[in-house]
Design a protein around this motif. Structure first.
Motif, short mmCIF file in Angstrom:
data_model
loop_
_atom_site.label_atom_id
_atom_site.label_comp_id
_atom_site.label_asym_id
_atom_site.label_seq_id
_atom_site.Cartn_x
_atom_site.Cartn_y
_atom_site.Cartn_z
N TYR A 68 93.12 77.53 48.90
CA TYR A 68 91.90 77.89 49.63
C TYR A 68 92.11 79.16 50.44
O TYR A 68 91.29 80.09 50.39
CB TYR A 68 91.49 76.72 50.54
CG TYR A 68 90.23 76.97 51.33
CD1 TYR A 68 88.99 76.90 50.71
CD2 TYR A 68 90.28 77.27 52.68
CE1 TYR A 68 87.83 77.12 51.42
CE2 TYR A 68 89.12 77.49 53.40
CZ TYR A 68 87.90 77.42 52.77
OH TYR A 68 86.75 77.65 53.48
N ILE A 69 93.19 79.23 51.16
CA ILE A 69 93.48 80.41 51.98
C ILE A 69 93.72 81.62 51.09
O ILE A 69 93.24 82.73 51.39
CB ILE A 69 94.69 80.15 52.90
CG1 ILE A 69 94.28 79.13 53.97
CG2 ILE A 69 95.20 81.43 53.54
CD1 ILE A 69 95.42 78.62 54.81
N THR A 70 94.38 81.44 49.97
CA THR A 70 94.62 82.54 49.04
C THR A 70 93.30 83.06 48.49
O THR A 70 93.08 84.28 48.41
CB THR A 70 95.53 82.09 47.88
OG1 THR A 70 96.74 81.56 48.42
CG2 THR A 70 95.84 83.23 46.95
N VAL A 71 92.39 82.18 48.13
CA VAL A 71 91.09 82.59 47.61
C VAL A 71 90.31 83.33 48.68
O VAL A 71 89.68 84.38 48.42
CB VAL A 71 90.31 81.38 47.06
CG1 VAL A 71 88.86 81.73 46.78
CG2 VAL A 71 90.97 80.84 45.82
N ILE A 72 90.31 82.85 49.92
CA ILE A 72 89.60 83.50 51.02
C ILE A 72 90.17 84.89 51.26
O ILE A 72 89.43 85.87 51.42
CB ILE A 72 89.68 82.65 52.32
CG1 ILE A 72 88.95 81.30 52.11
CG2 ILE A 72 89.11 83.40 53.51
CD1 ILE A 72 87.46 81.44 51.89
N LYS A 73 91.50 85.03 51.26
CA LYS A 73 92.11 86.34 51.46
C LYS A 73 91.75 87.31 50.34
O LYS A 73 91.48 88.48 50.57
CB LYS A 73 93.63 86.21 51.55
CG LYS A 73 94.12 85.67 52.87
CD LYS A 73 95.63 85.69 52.92
CE LYS A 73 96.11 85.21 54.28
NZ LYS A 73 97.56 85.26 54.39
N LEU A 74 91.74 86.82 49.10
CA LEU A 74 91.36 87.68 47.98
C LEU A 74 89.91 88.10 48.08
O LEU A 74 89.56 89.23 47.76
CB LEU A 74 91.63 86.96 46.66
CG LEU A 74 93.07 86.81 46.25
CD1 LEU A 74 93.18 85.95 44.98
CD2 LEU A 74 93.72 88.17 46.00
N MET A 75 89.04 87.19 48.54
CA MET A 75 87.61 87.53 48.70
C MET A 75 87.46 88.60 49.77
O MET A 75 86.67 89.54 49.62
CB MET A 75 86.81 86.28 49.05
CG MET A 75 86.63 85.33 47.87
SD MET A 75 85.78 83.81 48.31
CE MET A 75 84.16 84.41 48.69
N VAL A 76 88.20 88.48 50.86
CA VAL A 76 88.12 89.47 51.93
C VAL A 76 88.71 90.79 51.45
O VAL A 76 88.16 91.86 51.73
CB VAL A 76 88.84 88.96 53.21
CG1 VAL A 76 89.00 90.07 54.23
CG2 VAL A 76 88.10 87.79 53.79
N LEU A 77 89.81 90.75 50.76
CA LEU A 77 90.48 91.95 50.27
C LEU A 77 89.60 92.73 49.30
O LEU A 77 89.50 93.96 49.40
CB LEU A 77 91.80 91.57 49.61
CG LEU A 77 92.66 92.74 49.11
CD1 LEU A 77 93.16 93.58 50.27
CD2 LEU A 77 93.83 92.18 48.30
N PHE A 78 88.94 92.03 48.39
CA PHE A 78 88.12 92.69 47.39
C PHE A 78 86.64 92.74 47.81
O PHE A 78 85.80 93.16 47.04
CB PHE A 78 88.26 92.02 46.03
CG PHE A 78 89.61 92.20 45.42
CD1 PHE A 78 90.03 93.44 45.02
CD2 PHE A 78 90.48 91.12 45.27
CE1 PHE A 78 91.28 93.63 44.45
CE2 PHE A 78 91.73 91.29 44.71
CZ PHE A 78 92.13 92.54 44.28
N LYS A 79 86.32 92.28 49.02
CA LYS A 79 84.97 92.32 49.59
C LYS A 79 83.95 91.69 48.66
O LYS A 79 82.96 92.30 48.30
CB LYS A 79 84.60 93.75 49.96
CG LYS A 79 85.50 94.34 50.99
CD LYS A 79 85.11 95.74 51.27
CE LYS A 79 86.19 96.30 52.24
NZ LYS A 79 86.00 97.69 52.52
N LEU A 80 84.23 90.45 48.27
CA LEU A 80 83.29 89.73 47.41
C LEU A 80 82.31 88.92 48.19
O LEU A 80 82.38 88.34 49.13
CB LEU A 80 84.05 88.83 46.43
CG LEU A 80 84.91 89.55 45.43
CD1 LEU A 80 85.69 88.53 44.60
CD2 LEU A 80 84.07 90.42 44.51
#
Length: 99
Positions: free
Chosen positions: A87-99
């Motif tokens: 969950y945290i990995t997905v949230i960080k990726l979403m923030v990183l790629f601004k999805l």
């Protein structure tokens, strides 16, 4: 008659499923052969089932229940930990790629 054949016939003889002629042959063999006669007595003797079965105590159940509670408790904790890591990995990726 051979002992091997008599030993194969003994369960049927004990249950009374043999023909009269076979009963006579088996009986005559049992009178002459001490080993087959011992086997006949063993097959014909009653079995005490209570002596064979091991009574289950509450202590055994308690230890077993404690083991499974610890096992499933650890399994649930590992599952929750894995869920939060993903969950945290997905949230960080979403923030990183601004999805």
């Amino acid at each position: 008659m051979k002992c091997s054949l008599i030993r194969d016939l003994l369960p049927l003889y004990v249950e009374g499923d043999c023909s009269p002629k076979t009963n006579k042959v088996v009986r005559e063999h049992l009178d002459r052969c001490s080993e087959c006669h011992k086997l006949y007595e063993l097959i014909n003797s009653p079995i005490d089932v209570k002596a064979i079965t091991k009574p289950v105590t509450t202590e055994t159940h308690t230890r077993s229940n404690e083991f499974w509670k610890r096992y499933y408790g650890r399994l649930i904790l590992k599952g929750l930990g894995l869920f939060f890591v993903v969950y945290i990995t997905v949230i960080k990726l979403m923030v990183l790629f601004k999805l």
